[in-house]
Design a protein around this motif. Structure first.
Motif, short mmCIF file in Angstrom:
data_model
loop_
_atom_site.label_atom_id
_atom_site.label_comp_id
_atom_site.label_asym_id
_atom_site.label_seq_id
_atom_site.Cartn_x
_atom_site.Cartn_y
_atom_site.Cartn_z
N ASN A 145 48.12 37.75 38.40
CA ASN A 145 46.87 38.49 38.59
C ASN A 145 45.71 37.51 38.54
O ASN A 145 45.71 36.57 37.75
CB ASN A 145 46.67 39.53 37.48
N GLY A 189 41.14 37.38 39.33
CA GLY A 189 39.94 38.12 39.69
C GLY A 189 38.73 37.49 39.05
O GLY A 189 38.77 36.34 38.59
N ILE A 199 35.66 38.10 36.14
CA ILE A 199 35.14 38.85 35.00
C ILE A 199 34.21 37.92 34.24
O ILE A 199 34.42 36.70 34.21
CB ILE A 199 36.29 39.36 34.08
N ARG A 212 47.92 44.69 36.24
CA ARG A 212 46.60 44.24 36.68
C ARG A 212 45.51 45.27 36.36
O ARG A 212 44.47 44.93 35.77
CB ARG A 212 46.59 43.97 38.18
N ASP A 213 45.71 46.51 36.74
CA ASP A 213 44.67 47.53 36.55
C ASP A 213 44.35 47.73 35.07
O ASP A 213 43.17 47.86 34.69
CB ASP A 213 45.11 48.86 37.18
N GLU A 247 42.39 44.63 33.80
CA GLU A 247 41.00 44.63 34.27
C GLU A 247 40.18 45.70 33.54
O GLU A 247 39.01 45.48 33.22
CB GLU A 247 40.96 44.86 35.78
N LYS A 305 36.87 44.90 31.35
CA LYS A 305 35.59 45.56 31.65
C LYS A 305 35.05 46.29 30.42
O LYS A 305 33.83 46.32 30.19
CB LYS A 305 35.77 46.52 32.83
N THR A 365 43.76 39.91 25.78
CA THR A 365 44.66 40.08 26.93
C THR A 365 46.07 39.69 26.56
O THR A 365 47.04 40.40 26.91
CB THR A 365 44.17 39.23 28.11
#
Length: 341
Positions: free
Chosen positions: A38, A40, A42, A58-59, A62, A66, A184
């Motif tokens: 994964n 992205g 942030i 992943r979702d 994230e 967030k 995480t």
């Protein structure tokens, strides 16, 4: 009666078939547990996460990051820390902000105030924060210094954050990325995952083995604003690491480089020979904070803290006599991780 010769041939065939089935099943099981990757953006930085799992999270990851941003980011106008900084007395610190305040206070004390999340007014005054300013004079620095220091923050049991002055602010940028990496990694472990590497903006937690079955290999950049070579590579199956450096974030003031790291104790940019500090600790939050503190302290004071603090390992890279040459200091524990498998 089965002839001995035929029986041996039959037995060999059975053994071969059994071994073949085991090998095939092992291969299938391995294929059923792939590594997910994964990545992205942030906190205005890039993240990369690799982990061995049949499920791609992943979702969920994230969403966690967030929520964390909505709690601790001073650059997020709707975050909880923004409300606290603005003086909203109705809000209460959540568990993440409480942890950051408490750990920041501990590390601030351990480093003689070199690490301090209330330093933002000084950073902004020098023009490195989100409020770009001119080179400050001594009177301006002295004024702002009144608002810097963990002594200006009181965390009450009910989560209320009391500030000594409305100008006091909290900015956890020098510790929050490491904490986000820890959170995480904790989430992945809660899913039964033991082989993973989490990296957010250069801060890392790794566990277990990489996709080829070896220890994770992590490179450390040479401290140069142009070069892209690696100074060192470490190999570990358990790692929490953070790096801080001045060599790519500075500005020129009156013909000299002014580093972006501000010394909370003096109000001035830190001026020493240390170019980068890579710290290993039991958790990435701690490594992140100490890496920042070492950039303020310089190599000699950092070495004293390393010698007096069990569990901390580091690579300190410094300039030699104002030349282009680099010097290194490595703790024994760090040296061990630089040895290849």
């Amino acid at each position: 009666m089965i002839p001995i010769r035929n029986f041996k041939g039959w037995l060999a065939a059975v053994i071969f078939l059994t071994a073949f089935i085991i090998i095939r099943l092992t291969g299938i099981m391995e294929k059923e547990t792939p590594y997910c990757r994964n990545e992205g953006i942030i906190f205005s930085t890039i993240y990369h996460i690799t982990y061995k799992s049949n499920t791609d999270y992943r979702d969920s990851i994230e969403a966690l990051l967030k929520r964390f941003d909505n709690s601790v980011s001073p650059f997020n106008g709707k975050s909880l820390i923004t409300a606290i900084n603005s003086g909203d007395t109705a809000v209460r610190a959540d568990k993440w902000i409480k942890t950051l305040i408490e750990r920041s206070a501990e590390i601030s004390q351990a480093t003689g105030g070199a690490f301090d999340p209330t330093v933002s007014p000084l950073v902004n005054l020098w023009g490195f924060g989100y409020k770009k300013g001119l080179t400050p004079d001594k009177a301006s620095i002295d004024t702002v210094m009144k608002y810097v220091g963990m002594k200006n923050i009181t965390l009450h049991p009910d989560g209320r954050v009391e500030k000594s002055d409305s100008s006091v602010t909290l900015n956890f940028s020098a510790i929050a990325k490491g904490y986000a990496v820890d959170l995480t990694a904790e989430y992945l472990r809660s899913k039964g995952i033991t082989d993973y590497l989490v990296e957010i903006g250069g801060e890392i937690v790794a566990s277990g083995h990489n996709p080829v079955g070896k220890k994770w290999s992590v490179g450390i950049d040479t401290p140069s604003d142009t070069a892209t070579t690696l100074q060192r590579v470490i190999h570990a199956d358990k790692l929490a690491m953070a790096t801080s450096g001045n060599y790519r974030n500075y500005k020129i003031v009156n013909g000299r480089r002014v580093w972006h790291t501000i010394d909370p104790r003096t109000g001035q940019p830190a001026q020493n020979t240390l170019l980068s500090a890579t710290v290993l600790a039991s958790d990435c939050m701690t490594a992140d904070a100490y890496a920042t503190a070492f950039m303020v302290l310089g190599i000699d004071e950092s070495r004293k803290i390393l010698a007096a603090t069990p569990g901390l390992e580091a690579l300190l890279i410094y300039a030699v006599n104002d030349t282009a040459a680099y010097g290194e200091y490595m703790t024994d524990g760090f040296k061990k991780m630089t040895k290849d498998e």
